[in-house]
Enzyme design. Structure first.
Site, PDB file in Angstrom:
ATOM      1  N   LYS A  53       1.014  -1.169  -0.179  1.00 44.79           N
ATOM      2  CA  LYS A  53      -0.018   0.022   0.035  1.00 44.79           C
ATOM      3  C   LYS A  53       0.833   1.242  -0.217  1.00 44.79           C
ATOM      4  O   LYS A  53       0.659   2.118  -0.733  1.00 44.79           O
ATOM      5  CB  LYS A  53      -1.032  -0.010   1.314  1.00 44.79           C
ATOM      6  N   GLN A  97      -4.114  -1.191   9.306  1.00 46.58           N
ATOM      7  CA  GLN A  97      -4.072  -2.718   9.100  1.00 46.58           C
ATOM      8  C   GLN A  97      -4.758  -3.289  10.049  1.00 46.58           C
ATOM      9  O   GLN A  97      -4.374  -3.407  11.314  1.00 46.58           O
ATOM     10  CB  GLN A  97      -2.836  -3.074   8.668  1.00 46.58           C
ATOM     11  N   ASP A 120     -10.386   3.379   4.251  1.00 47.57           N
ATOM     12  CA  ASP A 120     -10.694   2.007   4.479  1.00 47.57           C
ATOM     13  C   ASP A 120     -12.233   2.048   4.624  1.00 47.57           C
ATOM     14  O   ASP A 120     -12.913   0.953   4.205  1.00 47.57           O
ATOM     15  CB  ASP A 120     -10.508   1.428   5.840  1.00 47.57           C
TER      16      ASP A 120
END
Ligand code: GUN
Length: 270
Positions: A53, A97, A120
């Site tokens: 990412k 994460q 997200d």
């Protein structure tokens, strides 16, 4: 019959080109988009995902920072970093994460992220927006699946979509996105009786269960579109990954199918 293959690598490359162009246009106006990726602990898969990412964002021209915290971090230490990133004017997107190491409360951390920086789409504000049809930030994996469907001319409107798996990261937002595009949606999970029979009613079948090659030909209606979100290690092989769908048998029945690797995977980061 043999199914057509949905090429996720090719669509992901198109998405990345678009993103690079949009980043360049923002930079011309004096704004460099900034992404902060937060990795707590040393879960091997998470290390790979977060590194990818951070690198992809940088390659597309963004300001990109990876924050690594030790597995022994306290809830307060992770919270403090998130709040600092909320205040940082150079950062526009924050990814923490998942999963966090045992003992840390992911839901509490997600609630601290500024919903406007929650790229997200995991904050309850964005989840609520998705389910109520308001603009917001959407989880990347189901967004990538919708993009694949569009790229291959699959319109969910009026179709029966069956989503196998009800996670907050994939299954639930996937169902919401398909519903918003006027599909009739069934969500299945481990307590669903007669799973093969329910799946066989799907025009669009999305597998997001995390069980290696569980979905075989008998789950699939002839001609259906089969989307495989699974990324499962194959026992006995160091680097081999396969999906939740048994590709070889499923491809005999499906009309269109995503391979693993090379299907949904490349879309997520893009
Ligand atoms: N873990 C697995 N998938 C994801 C994702 O899309 N975002 C984050 N933050 N963590 C994940």
């Amino acid at each position: 019959m043999t199914a057509g293959i949905i090429d996720g690598k090719q669509v992901a490359a198109q998405v990345q080109e678009e993103v690079a162009r949009e980043v360049a246009a923002l930079k011309e106006k004096g704004l460099t988009p900034g992404l902060a990726v937060v990795l707590v602990g040393d879960d091997p898969a998470s290390q790979v995902y977060t590194a990818n990412k951070e690198r992809t964002a940088r390659e597309l021209g963004m300001h990109s920072v990876l924050h690594r915290l030790p597995a022994t971090s306290t809830q307060d230490e992770v919270a403090e970093l998130v709040m600092q990133l909320n205040r940082d004017p150079a950062i526009h997107g924050i990814l923490v994460q998942s999963p966090l190491p045992k003992g840390l409360d992911m839901d509490a951390i997600i609630r601290l992220i500024d919903p406007l920086k929650d790229v997200d789409g995991f904050h309850p504000e964005n989840v609520g927006r998705l389910w109520t049809g308001q603009d917001g930030l959407v989880p990347c994996t189901p967004a990538g699946v919708m993009r694949l469907l569009d790229a291959y001319g699959v319109d969910p409107k009026g179709k029966h979509a069956v989503v196998v798996g009800r996670s907050n990261i994939v299954g639930k937002p996937m169902a919401a996105l398909l519903l918003a595009r006027h599909a009739t949606v069934t969500i299945c999970h481990s307590r669903t009786p007669d799973l093969p029979e329910t799946c066989r009613r799907a025009d669009i079948l999305v597998a997001a269960v995390g069980k290696l090659q569980m979905i075989t030909a008998e789950y699939i209606k002839p001609g259906a579109v089969v989307i495989d979100v699974g990324i499962n290690p194959v026992p006995g092989f160091k680097k081999r990954i396969r999906g939740d769908v048994d590709f070889d048998s499923a491809a005999q029945v499906a009309g269109l199918i995503t391979p693993v690797p090379g299907g949904v995977g490349p879309m997520t980061i893009a």
